[in-house]
Each structure stands twice: as structure tokens, then as C-alpha cells.
Design a protein around this motif. Structure first.
Motif, PDB file in Angstrom:
ATOM      1  N   ARG A  23       0.821  -1.214   0.000  1.00 36.67           N
ATOM      2  CA  ARG A  23       0.000   0.000   0.000  1.00 36.67           C
ATOM      3  C   ARG A  23       0.855   1.263   0.000  1.00 36.67           C
ATOM      4  O   ARG A  23       0.372   2.337  -0.395  1.00 36.67           O
ATOM      5  CB  ARG A  23      -0.913   0.022   1.229  1.00 36.67           C
ATOM      6  N   SER A  24       2.104   1.128   0.452  1.00 38.58           N
ATOM      7  CA  SER A  24       2.907   2.319   0.719  1.00 38.58           C
ATOM      8  C   SER A  24       4.230   2.359  -0.032  1.00 38.58           C
ATOM      9  O   SER A  24       5.111   3.137   0.322  1.00 38.58           O
ATOM     10  CB  SER A  24       3.180   2.422   2.230  1.00 38.58           C
ATOM     11  N   PHE A  25       4.376   1.543  -1.070  1.00 39.74           N
ATOM     12  CA  PHE A  25       5.663   1.527  -1.769  1.00 39.74           C
ATOM     13  C   PHE A  25       5.662   2.456  -2.978  1.00 39.74           C
ATOM     14  O   PHE A  25       6.504   3.341  -3.080  1.00 39.74           O
ATOM     15  CB  PHE A  25       6.030   0.106  -2.166  1.00 39.74           C
ATOM     16  N   GLN A  26       4.728   2.267  -3.910  1.00 50.88           N
ATOM     17  CA  GLN A  26       4.650   3.140  -5.081  1.00 50.88           C
ATOM     18  C   GLN A  26       3.266   3.029  -5.708  1.00 50.88           C
ATOM     19  O   GLN A  26       2.815   1.934  -6.050  1.00 50.88           O
ATOM     20  CB  GLN A  26       5.712   2.777  -6.116  1.00 50.88           C
ATOM     21  N   ASP A  27       2.619   4.169  -5.865  1.00 53.10           N
ATOM     22  CA  ASP A  27       1.309   4.242  -6.515  1.00 53.10           C
ATOM     23  C   ASP A  27       1.516   4.513  -8.002  1.00 53.10           C
ATOM     24  O   ASP A  27       2.222   5.456  -8.375  1.00 53.10           O
ATOM     25  CB  ASP A  27       0.494   5.363  -5.861  1.00 53.10           C
ATOM     26  N   SER A  28       0.887   3.699  -8.853  1.00 57.25           N
ATOM     27  CA  SER A  28       1.025   3.900 -10.303  1.00 57.25           C
ATOM     28  C   SER A  28      -0.262   4.381 -10.964  1.00 57.25           C
ATOM     29  O   SER A  28      -0.233   4.817 -12.111  1.00 57.25           O
ATOM     30  CB  SER A  28       1.455   2.584 -10.975  1.00 57.25           C
ATOM     31  N   ALA A 409       6.086  13.429  -2.751  1.00 54.41           N
ATOM     32  CA  ALA A 409       7.342  12.674  -2.640  1.00 54.41           C
ATOM     33  C   ALA A 409       7.548  11.636  -3.737  1.00 54.41           C
ATOM     34  O   ALA A 409       8.292  10.676  -3.561  1.00 54.41           O
ATOM     35  CB  ALA A 409       7.442  12.008  -1.271  1.00 54.41           C
ATOM     36  N   GLY A 410       6.878  11.826  -4.886  1.00 54.70           N
ATOM     37  CA  GLY A 410       7.030  10.866  -5.973  1.00 54.70           C
ATOM     38  C   GLY A 410       6.331   9.551  -5.727  1.00 54.70           C
ATOM     39  O   GLY A 410       6.410   8.645  -6.569  1.00 54.70           O
ATOM     40  N   PHE A 411       5.629   9.441  -4.589  1.00 54.22           N
ATOM     41  CA  PHE A 411       4.885   8.212  -4.305  1.00 54.22           C
ATOM     42  C   PHE A 411       3.593   8.161  -5.098  1.00 54.22           C
ATOM     43  O   PHE A 411       3.199   7.107  -5.605  1.00 54.22           O
ATOM     44  CB  PHE A 411       4.571   8.117  -2.808  1.00 54.22           C
ATOM     45  N   SER A 412       2.926   9.291  -5.238  1.00 58.33           N
ATOM     46  CA  SER A 412       1.640   9.355  -5.908  1.00 58.33           C
ATOM     47  C   SER A 412       1.428  10.768  -6.420  1.00 58.33           C
ATOM     48  O   SER A 412       2.138  11.704  -6.031  1.00 58.33           O
ATOM     49  CB  SER A 412       0.512   8.965  -4.938  1.00 58.33           C
ATOM     50  N   THR A 413       0.450  10.919  -7.296  1.00 57.37           N
ATOM     51  CA  THR A 413       0.048  12.265  -7.719  1.00 57.37           C
ATOM     52  C   THR A 413      -1.099  12.782  -6.871  1.00 57.37           C
ATOM     53  O   THR A 413      -1.539  13.918  -7.058  1.00 57.37           O
ATOM     54  CB  THR A 413      -0.371  12.258  -9.199  1.00 57.37           C
ATOM     55  N   LEU A 414      -1.584  11.954  -5.941  1.00 52.33           N
ATOM     56  CA  LEU A 414      -2.642  12.351  -5.013  1.00 52.33           C
ATOM     57  C   LEU A 414      -2.119  12.297  -3.585  1.00 52.33           C
ATOM     58  O   LEU A 414      -1.075  11.704  -3.313  1.00 52.33           O
ATOM     59  CB  LEU A 414      -3.850  11.406  -5.136  1.00 52.33           C
TER      60      LEU A 414
END
Length: 544
Positions: A23-28, A409-414
Motif C-alpha cells: 500500500r505504501s511503496f509506489q502508486d502507479s 514525494a514521488g509516491f503518488s500524484t494524489l
């Protein structure tokens, strides 16, 4: 120097495991939650880090009451994360980089939305009724016994439609499976075969010591040492609800299945004292899990003498064929940097990666994510919500991975599902990747050192005498002798070398390179010292 033939050593003995909380590594897909495509996009980072295997926390279909540990289908992928096709692509990409992939296996309980439980709950006559643990009320109409859920409250939930209670060690929406039912065993073994046939390299088995209960379900004894600052669960000693003798046969069956697939590994989550933990290795003729997880560095106070004794006791408890393992962080525990501070987080990295045994590194610890404040309106963890004020919330260790200084932080756009660490604009992977003095750079250098020195990967260990606040041990293999000295305190301490030895080479230091270079020159002086918060890996030679 004679080198070990690595083909004769299982990969999991000399390897390093990296845990991903999906859930917390990388959102695509711009929903604020990580997913499989996101993980796949970051595999080059993991390969460059120098780890050997990736362990994914649950990715199965789930109502997410306990964020994936309440499984509704053991043989699928939750749409939040992707689908089976996406999983197969991820697995292929992992293998293409020379890495291994481990899944979480949750055999103690399912979701109450799993088809098995829906059928079991439908009537007392349903063929799957005995797939779960149902009992009539006690004579007073209350729960069948006094057992307490790990999340607080009774372990029993009343089902008015069928007039019985069902058992749940965790949330009411996580009913416990009845492992005394042969059809359950067959169904769960089929789950393991499904994923092994797909090519996964092993499993971390969730709460394995819970897997079966005493047949007559007697009351658990009262814990006379309980105090109100501890969890409700600790009011009782879990004598009859966990660690039952029959569980070891189940564990051995898991192992036999894994071994039939070749070079696979099983890691058991088992929170028990050393003597009981060691039993989960099984015997040489009837082995169980390859590694029962060892959580002592998570649970220990950060004190050199205490940790030294823990290492000695743990090593002494292992069977001759047992292989050790160590962890300093997980999705359930406070971050190591939050517990010991930034300077000692560097020492902890050296400790984790130089002890004898397989290390497991938790995502984000390699950049030193520390304490993260979770505002009350953003708390998501059911354990923290159900027992407030005890510091049990696990959200603190599940916050998103900060990759760079861009928005979110580059994890998500939301906005992510949990808040980022407050210092993410400066504490992120990209910033530390550019900094030779960073914790990330230290992890990379230590992981490279393990690969190039068999003494660190598979060598024997000997604890050696050291000054106050200092933990020291030797690692030896095939004629090479390394000394690891770790100053767990904030004062300068003398460096004590084993008798008739001297330093041939400094292989690693926890200090920044500019500081370390000055420190290393001190080895040519008479008064060798360790700086505050300093850890060193030294190659020794005999003094003639």
C-alpha cells in the motif's frame, strides 16, 4: 583465500530479504495507494540496493478491515493492487533481475467475507460449518471461555442466526480457521501449491504460532503481572490459544511441500521465547520452517550489554541445523530511527547486516524514516483505534515511501492514504542517492560488503570483550577474520582488539567518510578509540 561454493549454500542463508508494504511503496494509478505496477517500476532501485529477495505483505482480495490480513480469496489479487496477470509480470521482472519473491501466507484466519466463512455461517448443517471454530454459549449465556482477542475484547463473537459463538484471535471480521478439520488442511495446502506452481520463492507465514488451539478450549490462566499500561490481551497468558503441540505437524507439512518445489523458503512469524521459538525449526529428520522470525532487536532496549546477551542466548538456543535471522523493523513495529535516533540508526544498520544469519530489511529503514505523527483524523490502523493511548498504532511504520522532492514525494500524484514523514522533502531516496554520506549509501556499502566477504554472509560468530557501551563480535570463514565493533553510546570508548591481532584493513565505518578518514588514521596511534555512535568492520591479521 579459499572461497565457499555458493551453489552448496541455499540462497536464503546468504541473502538479504527486503519487506515491502504494498500500500505504501509506489502508486502507479493515482489513487493514493501503492500497487503491483508501482512495485515493478521500482525494481531497479531494489536491485541496486543489493538485496536478494522481496517479501510482499498481503495483496489478496480483502475488505481491508485489517489492511489485507483479512483475506477473502487466497488465490487472487485485490483490484487495489492489480490482477493475476500483473502479478505474473511482476514475478517475471523480479526473477529477471536475479531477485526472489516471497508472499505473505495467512493461515490462522480469513475475512468474514471469504466464501468459506459465508457458507460456514449460513447454518449449523452446512458442510463448511466445521471449517471454523464454533461453540455454544457458556452456561451463563456468555462466551465459551475467557480468551481475549489480540486487538482487545473477547475472542468470541455471537452469531444470532445460528445461535453459536465463533472464535477470532484478532478482529471480529477475522474468524479463525479450524485446523483440526482435514478438509481445511487440504484446502490450505492447495493455496500454497497454487502460488508455488506460479513460481513464487517462498512465504512468510503470518502468526504461525496461533494456527491451532487446545482441543477442549479451556480458559487461559490469569496473568498476575499484568498492568493497565499493557494490552487487554496480556491480562491472560495465552497457554491454550497459541503454540499448541499439534501446530508443529502442520508446520512440518508446510515444509515438506515447500521442499518438494526445490529451493524455496518458509519464514514463520512466531513471537515466543528462545526455547519455544527454536522448536519451530523441527528436527533434522522432520524440519519445519526454515527460519522462525527472530524479533529480539525490535523488542530489546538499545543497550550493548543487553543485546550482547540476547545474541548469546539466541545462538545457544538454535538446533545444530538451525539458521539464525534478524530484523530491526517491520510493518508492526515503531521505526528503528524513531527508537534509537539518526546516529544510532547507522549503527543498527551495521548490526543488522553483520550478525550471523539472514537479515530482513523493512522498506524505508534504509533512508532512516523516523517518528511520523499521524493526526487523529488520519489514523487507519484498527489496533490503534480499538486500544487508544497504549501506543499500539501501526500506521507509524506504514507511511508511504518518499522517493524524491516532488509533490507527494514521488509516491503518488494524489494525497497518499497515510501522511508522509514530515521531513520527506530532504529525507527521500533521490536526495540520499546523491549523498555519499547518507544512510542509504551506508546500507548499499554494507550490502556490497556482505556479498564480497563470506565471513559476513555465512561465517561463524564469536562475541568478544569490549568496553562499556560497545558491542563487539568476530565473524570468521575460510581463513578470513573480521571484527565488528559498535559503539551504542554517545561517548568515546576504547577500541579493544582480540589478543595477538591487529587491524589489517578498515572495511566499513558508520561515520561520514570525511570523519571516518580521520578516525581510521587513529589505528596507527597507541590509543585506539571508538568515536561516539561509531561502528566499524575491521579485517584482522595476526600480530607477529
Amino acid at each position: 583465500m579459499v572461497r565457499v561454493d555458493h551453489r552448496q549454500v541455499p540462497w536464503w542463508k546468504k541473502g538479504v530479504i527486503y519487506q515491502i508494504y504494498p500500500r505504501s511503496f509506489q502508486d502507479s494509478d493515482a489513487d493514493g495507494v501503492g500497487d503491483l505496477v508501482g512495485i515493478k517500476s521500482r525494481l531497479d532501485y531494489l536491485a541496486s540496493l543489493g538485496i536478494d529477495a522481496v517479501w510482499l505483505s498481503p495483496i489478496y482480495p480483502s475488505p481491508m478491515a485489517d489492511f489485507g490480513y483479512d483475506i477473502a480469496d487466497y488465490c487472487g489479487i485485490d483490484p487495489m493492487f492489480g490482477d493475476l496477470t500483473g502479478f505474473d509480470r511482476l514475478l517475471s521482472a523480479v526473477h529477471a533481475r536475479g531477485l526472489r519473491l516471497l508472499l505473505d501466507f495467512v493461515p490462522n484466519h480469513t475475512s468474514d467475507q471469504h466464501p468459506w466463512f459465508i457458507q460456514s455461517r449460513s447454518s449449523r448443517e452446512n458442510p463448511k460449518r466445521d471449517w471454523y471454530i464454533w461453540r455454544d454459549p457458556a452456561p451463563d449465556g456468555g462466551p465459551p471461555n475467557n480468551w481475549i482477542s489480540d486487538f482487545g475484547g473477547s475472542s468470541w463473537e455471537w452469531d444470532a442466526s445460528t445461535g453459536q459463538y465463533y472464535l477470532h484471535a484478532f478482529l471480529t471480521s477475522q474468524p479463525d480457521i479450524n485446523w483440526r478439520e482435514p478438509q481445511v488442511r487440504e484446502a490450505m495446502m492447495a493455496v500454497l501449491r497454487f502460488w508455488l506452481d506460479r513460481g513464487v520463492d517462498g512465504f512468510r507465514i503470518d502468526v504461525l504460532w496461533h494456527i491451532i488451539k487446545a482441543a477442549t478450549l479451556p480458559d487461559n490462566p490469569i496473568n498476575a503481572d499484568w498492568t493497565p499500561d499493557r494490552t487487554q490481551r496480556d491480562r491472560l497468558i495465552q497457554l491454550h490459544s497459541t503454540d499448541q503441540p499439534e501446530a508443529h505437524a502442520i508446520s512440518a507439512d508446510f515444509r515438506a511441500l515447500a521442499d518438494s518445489y526445490g529451493d524455496r523458503v518458509l519464514i514463520g512469524e512466531i513471537c515466543l521465547p528462545n526455547d519455544r521459538l527454536a522448536r519451530w525449526y523441527g528436527t533434522a529428520n522432520r524440519p519445519q520452517v526454515h527460519m522462525p522470525f527472530n524479533f529480539q532487536l525490535i523488542e530489546s532496549v538499545w543497550d550493548a550489554a543487553v543485546i550482547r546477551q540476547s545474541i548469546a542466548d539466541y545462538e545457544a538456543s538454535l538446533p545444530e541445523f538451525g539458521w539464525p535471522n534478524w530484523v530491526i523493523g517491520s510493518h508492526d513495529a515503531a521505526r528503528i530511527a524513531a527508537r534509537v535516533g539518526d546516529a544510532q540508526a547507522r549503527v543498527a544498520a551495521m548490526l543488522l547486516l553483520t550478525l550471523r544469519g539472514t537479515p530482513t530489511l523493512y522498506q524505508g529503514d534504509e533512508i532512516g524514516i523516523g517518528k511520523v505523527t499521524i493526526p487523529p483524523d488520519r489514523v487507519r490502523d484498527p489496533q490503534g483505534l480499538r486500544q487508544p493511548g497504549l501506543g499500539l498504532g501501526r500506521d507509524r511504520s506504514r507511511t508511504p515511501m518518499p522517493w524524491d522532492g516532488s509533490t507527494h514525494a514521488g509516491f503518488s500524484t494524489l494525497d497518499p492514504w497515510l501522511p508522509l514523514n514530515e521531513d520527506w522533502p530532504t529525507r527521500n531516496v533521490a536526495a540520499q542517492d546523491r549523498d555519499a554520506d547518507s544512510l542509504l549509501s551506508l546500507y548499499r556499502s554494507l550490502l556490497a560488503l556482505r556479498r564480497s566477504h563470506d565471513a559476513l554472509a555465512i561465517g561463524e560468530i564469536t562475541l568478544v570483550d569490549a568496553a562499556e557501551d560497545v558491542l563487539a563480535y568476530q565473524r570468521r570463514h575460510a581463513g578470513e577474520s573480521l571484527l565488528i565493533v559498535l559503539n551504542l553510546g554517545g561517548k568515546t570508548r576504547p577500541l579493544m582488539l582480540p589478543t595477538k591481532t591487529c587491524v589489517a584493513e578498515v572495511l566499513a565505518s558508520t561515520l561520514l567518510p570525511s570523519t571516518a578518514s580521520r578516525s581510521h588514521r587513529a589505528f596507527r596511534s597507541v590509543d585506539n578509540v571508538l568515536a561516539p555512535d561509531e561502528g566499524l568492520v575491521l579485517r584482522l591479521k595476526e600480530k607477529h
